[in-house]
Design a protein around this motif. Structure first.
Motif, mmCIF file in Angstrom:
data_model
loop_
_atom_site.group_PDB
_atom_site.id
_atom_site.type_symbol
_atom_site.label_atom_id
_atom_site.label_comp_id
_atom_site.label_asym_id
_atom_site.label_seq_id
_atom_site.Cartn_x
_atom_site.Cartn_y
_atom_site.Cartn_z
ATOM 1 N N CYS A 232 0.439 42.822 23.598
ATOM 2 C CA CYS A 232 -0.866 42.495 23.436
ATOM 3 C C CYS A 232 -1.813 44.101 22.437
ATOM 4 O O CYS A 232 -1.595 45.296 22.909
ATOM 5 C CB CYS A 232 -1.989 42.352 24.612
ATOM 6 N N ARG B 273 -4.573 44.450 21.482
ATOM 7 C CA ARG B 273 -5.493 44.989 22.113
ATOM 8 C C ARG B 273 -5.822 46.274 23.807
ATOM 9 O O ARG B 273 -5.942 46.984 23.155
ATOM 10 C CB ARG B 273 -6.636 43.986 22.594
ATOM 11 N N CYS B 274 -4.851 45.375 24.311
ATOM 12 C CA CYS B 274 -5.008 46.348 25.990
ATOM 13 C C CYS B 274 -4.003 46.558 25.927
ATOM 14 O O CYS B 274 -3.520 47.635 26.402
ATOM 15 C CB CYS B 274 -5.256 45.636 26.303
ATOM 16 N N CYS C 43 -3.919 37.146 26.847
ATOM 17 C CA CYS C 43 -3.177 37.724 27.768
ATOM 18 C C CYS C 43 -3.745 37.700 28.817
ATOM 19 O O CYS C 43 -4.326 38.125 28.869
ATOM 20 C CB CYS C 43 -3.366 38.991 26.741
ATOM 21 N N GLY D 234 -3.103 40.820 30.384
ATOM 22 C CA GLY D 234 -3.776 42.241 31.083
ATOM 23 C C GLY D 234 -5.129 41.966 30.743
ATOM 24 O O GLY D 234 -5.809 41.959 31.563
ATOM 25 N N CYS D 235 -5.615 41.588 29.123
ATOM 26 C CA CYS D 235 -6.746 41.419 29.578
ATOM 27 C C CYS D 235 -8.014 40.388 29.327
ATOM 28 O O CYS D 235 -8.658 39.959 29.049
ATOM 29 C CB CYS D 235 -7.654 42.238 28.249
HETATM 30 ZN ZN LIG Z 1 -3.783 41.986 25.956
#
Ligand SMILES: [Zn+2]
Length: 190
Positions: free
Chosen positions: A91, A93-94, A132, A134-135
């Motif tokens: 990802c 972003r994260c 995602c 994760g985030c």
């Molecule tokens: Zn993410």
């Protein structure tokens, strides 16, 4: 040894700009003598190497004369690394990293489907995202990072078959002709 390829993919070119940018880069490569202007039928309509092909070649690979040519792709294309599959995807972003292959190089059934679905949708519409793990943000498919740049999603790519490894300077020259667009090198074998 199989055939191998290196594709310089423009990540920023819009569909409408791709033909014009393709002409500009091809014009530069012909002017520099890296490839020939005309295309030949006997290698799938590719542009064959020009007299100065070595301008593209990394020093450690500079004695490997290319035996094949350049195909320019315009239009929405899923560029991928040929044989095999990406080992992981990350990802932007994260930075959460999802493994796609298990230790035996089999696809991990729980991880792969969202990306596969998004690829199909992107191919059809040019728009697709993946949530995602994760985030939890829905991240556009082209923005994800793939292990050794296995995938790239774009509208313009320069696919060189059986060429020596490129120098960073050569890739920078192509990116310069693309107006400083972000590029990625997708490579592999068939
Ligand atoms: Zn993410």
């Amino acid at each position: 040894m199989g055939d191998h390829f290196q594709t310089i993919v423009d990540l920023d070119a819009a569909a409408a700009d791709a033909p014009r940018l393709a002409e500009r880069v091809l014009g530069l490569l012909v002017t520099e003598g890296v490839v020939l202007a005309e295309r030949t039928d006997h290698v799938f309509g590719r542009h064959l190497p020009g007299p100065h092909w070595h301008k593209a070649a990394a020093p450690h690979d500079a004695d490997r004369e290319p035996t094949d040519g350049l195909t320019v792709h315009t239009g929405r294309t899923v560029f991928h690394g040929g044989q095999g599959e990406a080992e992981w995807v990350r990802c932007p972003r994260c930075a959460a990293t999802t493994r796609l292959l298990d230790d035996g190089y089999g696809l991990i059934e729980t991880a792969w489907p969202p990306y596969e679905t998004a690829m199909g949708r992107w191919r059809e519409t040019g728009e697709a995202g993946v949530d995602c793990p994760g985030c939890a943000v829905t991240v556009p498919l082209p923005d994800w990072t793939w292990s050794h740049d296995f995938y790239a999603f774009g509208y313009l790519g320069f696919e060189f078959w059986n060429w020596p490894e490129f120098t960073d300077d050569f890739r920078a020259m192509v990116a310069g002709a693309l107006g400083g667009h972000r590029t990625v090198l997708v490579w592999g074998k068939l």
